[in-house]
Structures are given as C-alpha cells and as structure tokens.
Motif scaffolding. Structure first.
Motif, PDB file in Angstrom:
ATOM      1  N   VAL A   1       8.346 -12.742  10.279  1.00  0.00           N
ATOM      2  CA  VAL A   1       6.940 -12.742   9.854  1.00  0.00           C
ATOM      3  C   VAL A   1       6.498 -14.175   9.577  1.00  0.00           C
ATOM      4  CG1 VAL A   1       7.101 -10.435   8.875  1.00  0.00           C
ATOM      5  CG2 VAL A   1       7.520 -12.422   7.418  1.00  0.00           C
ATOM      6  N   THR A   2       5.193 -14.354   9.408  1.00  0.00           N
ATOM      7  CA  THR A   2       4.676 -15.702   9.187  1.00  0.00           C
ATOM      8  C   THR A   2       4.613 -16.028   7.693  1.00  0.00           C
ATOM      9  OG1 THR A   2       2.432 -14.832   9.274  1.00  0.00           O
ATOM     10  CG2 THR A   2       3.290 -15.792  11.283  1.00  0.00           C
ATOM     11  N   ILE A   3       4.655 -17.329   7.405  1.00  0.00           N
ATOM     12  CA  ILE A   3       4.530 -17.823   6.030  1.00  0.00           C
ATOM     13  C   ILE A   3       3.112 -18.367   5.849  1.00  0.00           C
ATOM     14  CG2 ILE A   3       5.345 -19.514   4.341  1.00  0.00           C
ATOM     15  CD1 ILE A   3       8.077 -19.407   5.732  1.00  0.00           C
ATOM     16  N   VAL A   4       2.418 -17.844   4.846  1.00  0.00           N
ATOM     17  CA  VAL A   4       1.016 -18.194   4.589  1.00  0.00           C
ATOM     18  C   VAL A   4       0.928 -18.893   3.237  1.00  0.00           C
ATOM     19  CG1 VAL A   4      -1.294 -17.266   4.250  1.00  0.00           C
ATOM     20  CG2 VAL A   4       0.228 -16.219   5.940  1.00  0.00           C
TER      21      VAL A   4
ATOM     22  N   ASP B   1       0.859  -1.175   0.000  1.00  0.00           N
ATOM     23  CA  ASP B   1       0.000   0.000   0.000  1.00  0.00           C
ATOM     24  C   ASP B   1       0.907   1.240   0.000  1.00  0.00           C
ATOM     25  OD1 ASP B   1      -3.098   0.841   1.252  1.00  0.00           O
ATOM     26  OD2 ASP B   1      -1.466   2.302   1.248  1.00  0.00           O
ATOM     27  N   PRO B   2       0.772   2.106  -0.990  1.00  0.00           N
ATOM     28  CA  PRO B   2       1.696   3.234  -1.109  1.00  0.00           C
ATOM     29  C   PRO B   2       1.532   4.263   0.015  1.00  0.00           C
ATOM     30  CG  PRO B   2      -0.052   3.403  -2.750  1.00  0.00           C
ATOM     31  CD  PRO B   2      -0.223   2.070  -2.080  1.00  0.00           C
ATOM     32  N   ASP B   3       0.389   4.267   0.696  1.00  0.00           N
ATOM     33  CA  ASP B   3       0.185   5.221   1.789  1.00  0.00           C
ATOM     34  C   ASP B   3       0.746   4.707   3.104  1.00  0.00           C
ATOM     35  OD1 ASP B   3      -1.006   6.819  -0.041  1.00  0.00           O
ATOM     36  OD2 ASP B   3      -3.068   6.414   0.588  1.00  0.00           O
ATOM     37  N   THR B   4       0.349   3.470   3.470  1.00  0.00           N
ATOM     38  CA  THR B   4       0.821   2.920   4.748  1.00  0.00           C
ATOM     39  C   THR B   4       2.232   2.348   4.627  1.00  0.00           C
ATOM     40  OG1 THR B   4      -0.021   0.701   4.308  1.00  0.00           O
ATOM     41  CG2 THR B   4      -1.556   2.261   5.321  1.00  0.00           C
ATOM     42  N   ARG B   5       2.675   2.071   3.420  1.00  0.00           N
ATOM     43  CA  ARG B   5       3.971   1.427   3.123  1.00  0.00           C
ATOM     44  C   ARG B   5       4.046   0.032   3.734  1.00  0.00           C
ATOM     45  NH1 ARG B   5       5.203   4.016  -1.087  1.00  0.00           N
ATOM     46  NH2 ARG B   5       7.330   3.216  -1.077  1.00  0.00           N
ATOM     47  N   GLU B   6       2.891  -0.593   3.966  1.00  0.00           N
ATOM     48  CA  GLU B   6       2.881  -1.974   4.431  1.00  0.00           C
ATOM     49  C   GLU B   6       2.595  -2.887   3.251  1.00  0.00           C
ATOM     50  OE1 GLU B   6       0.010  -2.294   7.543  1.00  0.00           O
ATOM     51  OE2 GLU B   6       1.402  -1.535   9.058  1.00  0.00           O
ATOM     52  N   GLY B   7       3.116  -4.116   3.331  1.00  0.00           N
ATOM     53  CA  GLY B   7       2.873  -5.025   2.221  1.00  0.00           C
ATOM     54  C   GLY B   7       3.208  -6.459   2.564  1.00  0.00           C
ATOM     55  N   VAL B   8       3.130  -7.313   1.556  1.00  0.00           N
ATOM     56  CA  VAL B   8       3.504  -8.718   1.686  1.00  0.00           C
ATOM     57  C   VAL B   8       4.411  -9.071   0.509  1.00  0.00           C
ATOM     58  CG1 VAL B   8       1.396  -9.407   2.899  1.00  0.00           C
ATOM     59  CG2 VAL B   8       1.465  -9.501   0.392  1.00  0.00           C
ATOM     60  N   VAL B   9       5.169 -10.143   0.691  1.00  0.00           N
ATOM     61  CA  VAL B   9       5.993 -10.625  -0.412  1.00  0.00           C
ATOM     62  C   VAL B   9       5.431 -11.975  -0.862  1.00  0.00           C
ATOM     63  CG1 VAL B   9       7.664 -11.575   1.235  1.00  0.00           C
ATOM     64  CG2 VAL B   9       8.329 -11.252  -1.159  1.00  0.00           C
TER      65      VAL B   9
ATOM     66  N   LYS C   1      -6.843 -22.991   1.907  1.00  0.00           N
ATOM     67  CA  LYS C   1      -7.689 -23.838   1.084  1.00  0.00           C
ATOM     68  C   LYS C   1      -8.636 -22.971   0.263  1.00  0.00           C
ATOM     69  CE  LYS C   1     -10.795 -25.012   4.945  1.00  0.00           C
ATOM     70  NZ  LYS C   1     -10.613 -23.720   5.564  1.00  0.00           N
ATOM     71  N   ASP C   2      -9.267 -23.597  -0.694  1.00  0.00           N
ATOM     72  CA  ASP C   2     -10.167 -22.880  -1.589  1.00  0.00           C
ATOM     73  C   ASP C   2     -11.211 -22.097  -0.797  1.00  0.00           C
ATOM     74  OD1 ASP C   2     -10.540 -22.810  -4.565  1.00  0.00           O
ATOM     75  OD2 ASP C   2     -12.588 -23.270  -3.973  1.00  0.00           O
ATOM     76  N   GLY C   3     -11.358 -20.810  -1.100  1.00  0.00           N
ATOM     77  CA  GLY C   3     -12.366 -19.993  -0.427  1.00  0.00           C
ATOM     78  C   GLY C   3     -11.831 -19.220   0.763  1.00  0.00           C
ATOM     79  N   ASP C   4     -10.597 -19.490   1.175  1.00  0.00           N
ATOM     80  CA  ASP C   4     -10.002 -18.723   2.277  1.00  0.00           C
ATOM     81  C   ASP C   4      -9.775 -17.274   1.853  1.00  0.00           C
ATOM     82  OD1 ASP C   4      -9.937 -20.696   4.151  1.00  0.00           O
ATOM     83  OD2 ASP C   4      -7.821 -21.191   3.889  1.00  0.00           O
ATOM     84  N   LYS C   5      -9.545 -16.429   2.855  1.00  0.00           N
ATOM     85  CA  LYS C   5      -9.191 -15.038   2.572  1.00  0.00           C
ATOM     86  C   LYS C   5      -7.910 -14.687   3.308  1.00  0.00           C
ATOM     87  CE  LYS C   5     -13.507 -13.049   1.146  1.00  0.00           C
ATOM     88  NZ  LYS C   5     -14.639 -13.947   1.418  1.00  0.00           N
ATOM     89  N   VAL C   6      -7.062 -13.898   2.660  1.00  0.00           N
ATOM     90  CA  VAL C   6      -5.857 -13.381   3.302  1.00  0.00           C
ATOM     91  C   VAL C   6      -5.856 -11.879   3.083  1.00  0.00           C
ATOM     92  CG1 VAL C   6      -4.515 -15.494   3.032  1.00  0.00           C
ATOM     93  CG2 VAL C   6      -4.473 -13.782   1.215  1.00  0.00           C
ATOM     94  N   SER C   7      -5.119 -11.154   3.923  1.00  0.00           N
ATOM     95  CA  SER C   7      -5.147  -9.702   3.770  1.00  0.00           C
ATOM     96  C   SER C   7      -3.937  -9.061   4.420  1.00  0.00           C
ATOM     97  CB  SER C   7      -6.431  -9.126   4.377  1.00  0.00           C
ATOM     98  OG  SER C   7      -6.456  -9.374   5.770  1.00  0.00           O
ATOM     99  N   PHE C   8      -3.674  -7.821   4.007  1.00  0.00           N
ATOM    100  CA  PHE C   8      -2.799  -6.928   4.773  1.00  0.00           C
ATOM    101  C   PHE C   8      -3.450  -5.560   4.709  1.00  0.00           C
ATOM    102  CE2 PHE C   8      -0.761  -4.422   1.441  1.00  0.00           C
ATOM    103  CZ  PHE C   8      -0.940  -5.227   0.305  1.00  0.00           C
TER     104      PHE C   8
ATOM    105  N   GLU D   1       3.789 -10.233   5.935  1.00  0.00           N
ATOM    106  CA  GLU D   1       3.691 -11.690   5.799  1.00  0.00           C
ATOM    107  C   GLU D   1       4.398 -12.134   4.525  1.00  0.00           C
ATOM    108  OE1 GLU D   1      -0.586 -12.508   5.847  1.00  0.00           O
ATOM    109  OE2 GLU D   1      -0.488 -13.097   7.940  1.00  0.00           O
ATOM    110  N   ILE D   2       4.654 -13.437   4.452  1.00  0.00           N
ATOM    111  CA  ILE D   2       5.154 -14.070   3.230  1.00  0.00           C
ATOM    112  C   ILE D   2       4.034 -14.965   2.706  1.00  0.00           C
ATOM    113  CG2 ILE D   2       6.808 -15.745   2.300  1.00  0.00           C
ATOM    114  CD1 ILE D   2       8.703 -14.836   4.652  1.00  0.00           C
ATOM    115  N   TRP D   3       3.638 -14.769   1.457  1.00  0.00           N
ATOM    116  CA  TRP D   3       2.604 -15.612   0.844  1.00  0.00           C
ATOM    117  C   TRP D   3       3.253 -16.479  -0.219  1.00  0.00           C
ATOM    118  CZ3 TRP D   3      -1.824 -11.536  -0.410  1.00  0.00           C
ATOM    119  CH2 TRP D   3      -2.294 -10.997   0.802  1.00  0.00           C
ATOM    120  N   LEU D   4       2.900 -17.758  -0.218  1.00  0.00           N
ATOM    121  CA  LEU D   4       3.425 -18.675  -1.231  1.00  0.00           C
ATOM    122  C   LEU D   4       2.314 -19.161  -2.146  1.00  0.00           C
ATOM    123  CD1 LEU D   4       5.815 -20.904   0.958  1.00  0.00           C
ATOM    124  CD2 LEU D   4       6.386 -18.871  -0.388  1.00  0.00           C
ATOM    125  N   THR D   5       2.607 -19.262  -3.446  1.00  0.00           N
ATOM    126  CA  THR D   5       1.622 -19.823  -4.381  1.00  0.00           C
ATOM    127  C   THR D   5       1.762 -21.335  -4.470  1.00  0.00           C
ATOM    128  OG1 THR D   5       3.055 -19.544  -6.331  1.00  0.00           O
ATOM    129  CG2 THR D   5       1.572 -17.703  -5.782  1.00  0.00           C
TER     130      THR D   5
END
Ligand SMILES: [Zn+2]
Ligand SMILES: [Zn+2]
Length: 215
Positions: free
Chosen positions: A77-80, A23-31, A116-123, A54-58
């Motif tokens: 940070v946590t790995i999601v 987010d360019p305003d808060t400068r928070e993000g995920v990799v 799993k399918d249908g989950d939600k993740v966010s920052f 957080e770290i998100w993996l595909t």
C-alpha cells in the motif's frame, strides 16, 4: 458504510498509539503511525478481518514512522503524509534509532504522497481534512473527520499535556500557535486520539489542559 471505528495498538518501546481506522461494514481501513512491531499490527488486522488500504503518517519521529516502510512492503500500500518539512526526519529514522539507542528495527521512509494544510485524504466514504501543525515536528499533520467529529492529533496535543519541543525542529511557540489556530477551532465536541496515552475531547483540553493557559 458504517460508522468510523478506531482501534489502538501500542507499539515500540515508546508505547506509541498505532491506530487502525476502519469501517465495520466494509472492513476496510487505514493504519496511522505504524512506528514498529509490524508483526503485531499485521496479526491484529488479520484477526479482525480488516483490509488496510493506506498508511497515514502524522510526523517523522521514529515511534510513529519507524515501521512504515516494512509495513508498506508487507501490504503493498502507499504511504501518505506527513508534510514535506519532515523529509529530513524521515530520511534520518535510522539515525534516530541510533540516537535513542532503541532495540527495534527501523528503516528510513519516503512517502508516496506529501500532505499540506487543507488537503483531504479518505478511505471508502470516510473523508479526513488535513491540517499542518508544526511545533513538535516541522512537518506534523493532523487528520480530522468532520462527519463524525473525530480527530487524530498525533503528538500535537495530548490528554492533559502537549507534544515535546526539545527534539530537532521543535519549537514551543509554533506548537502553541498550531494548537490555537488549527486544533482548538475544530470544536469542543471533537473527540480525539493522540500519539501517546488516552484520547480525549478538545473542549476538555481547552478548559483544563495546563499547557494551554493563556494561548
Ligand atoms: Zn513525536
Ligand atoms: Zn510520539
């Protein structure tokens, strides 16, 4: 809260698109998918004043997940993700490195949260829907931000191509079904980043991607 932004850092000998969503305003993000070259990733986020939450993996391939454990240790940070079906791949990353004979530091990974399918993740206020898209890898997930019509497709669908299915756990028919039932319904206007090469727009792939004919 600003508009969601994305920056791409090509990492590993596979030139994988490690992606910083922020987010360019808060400068928070995920990799997303820190496959390796952790020093470059850390330097880039530092230079841009971004705090990774957080770290998100595909999925569990070496070029996407090989650096996740080191980055987790560096940032605390946590790995999601991905889906639990990629556990054998993630626990076999060091073996994958030997198999591909790649000159990079790789460690096995145990995510803190499976998806799993249908989950939600966010920052921050940026929410992503999760879809399980097996075929390229058994536990592959994609991330979809409905508010801004944006998706990270990992190695499921590329600009003009699709993920390979000749690696352990790959299945061509399953990959096509994932694209047909999970990716294309997101909508033609959805812009995407993928694991390799340039991103694109889903409608463009639906119309012109030669691998999607007749699915
Ligand atoms: Zn892959
Ligand atoms: Zn890849």
């Amino acid at each position: 809260m600003g508009m969601l932004q994305a920056g791409i850092i090509p990492v590993t000998p596979f030139q994988q698109n490690c992606t910083i969503l922020f987010d360019p305003d808060t400068r928070e993000g995920v990799v997303v998918d820190p496959g390796g070259d952790i020093d470059v990733i850390l330097q880039t986020v530092k230079e841009n004043g971004i705090t990774l939450k957080e770290i998100w993996l595909t999925h569990g391939h070496i070029d996407h997940a090989g650096g996740a454990q080191d980055l987790k240790d560096a940032l605390g940070v946590t790995i999601v993700g991905p889906h639990e079906d990629d556990l054998p791949l993630l626990q076999g990353l060091e073996k994958q490195a030997a198999m591909f004979n790649v000159p990079m530091k790789v460690r096995n990974v145990m995510p803190d949260r499976w998806l799993k399918d249908g989950d939600k993740v966010s920052f921050g206020d940026h929410e992503f829907e999760v879809y399980h898209c097996p075929g390229h890898a058994p536990g592959h997930v994609i991330y979809f931000n409905r508010a801004q019509n944006f998706a990270h497709l990992g190695d499921v669908l590329f600009n003009g191509s699709i993920g390979r299915t000749d690696l352990p756990g790959g299945n061509h028919q399953q990959l096509l079904a994932s694209i047909r039932d999970r990716v294309l319904p997101l909508g033609d206007d959805v812009g995407f980043i993928c694991g390799h090469g340039p991103g694109g727009r889903i409608g463009e792939e639906r119309r012109n991607n030669p691998f999607l004919r007749g699915i």
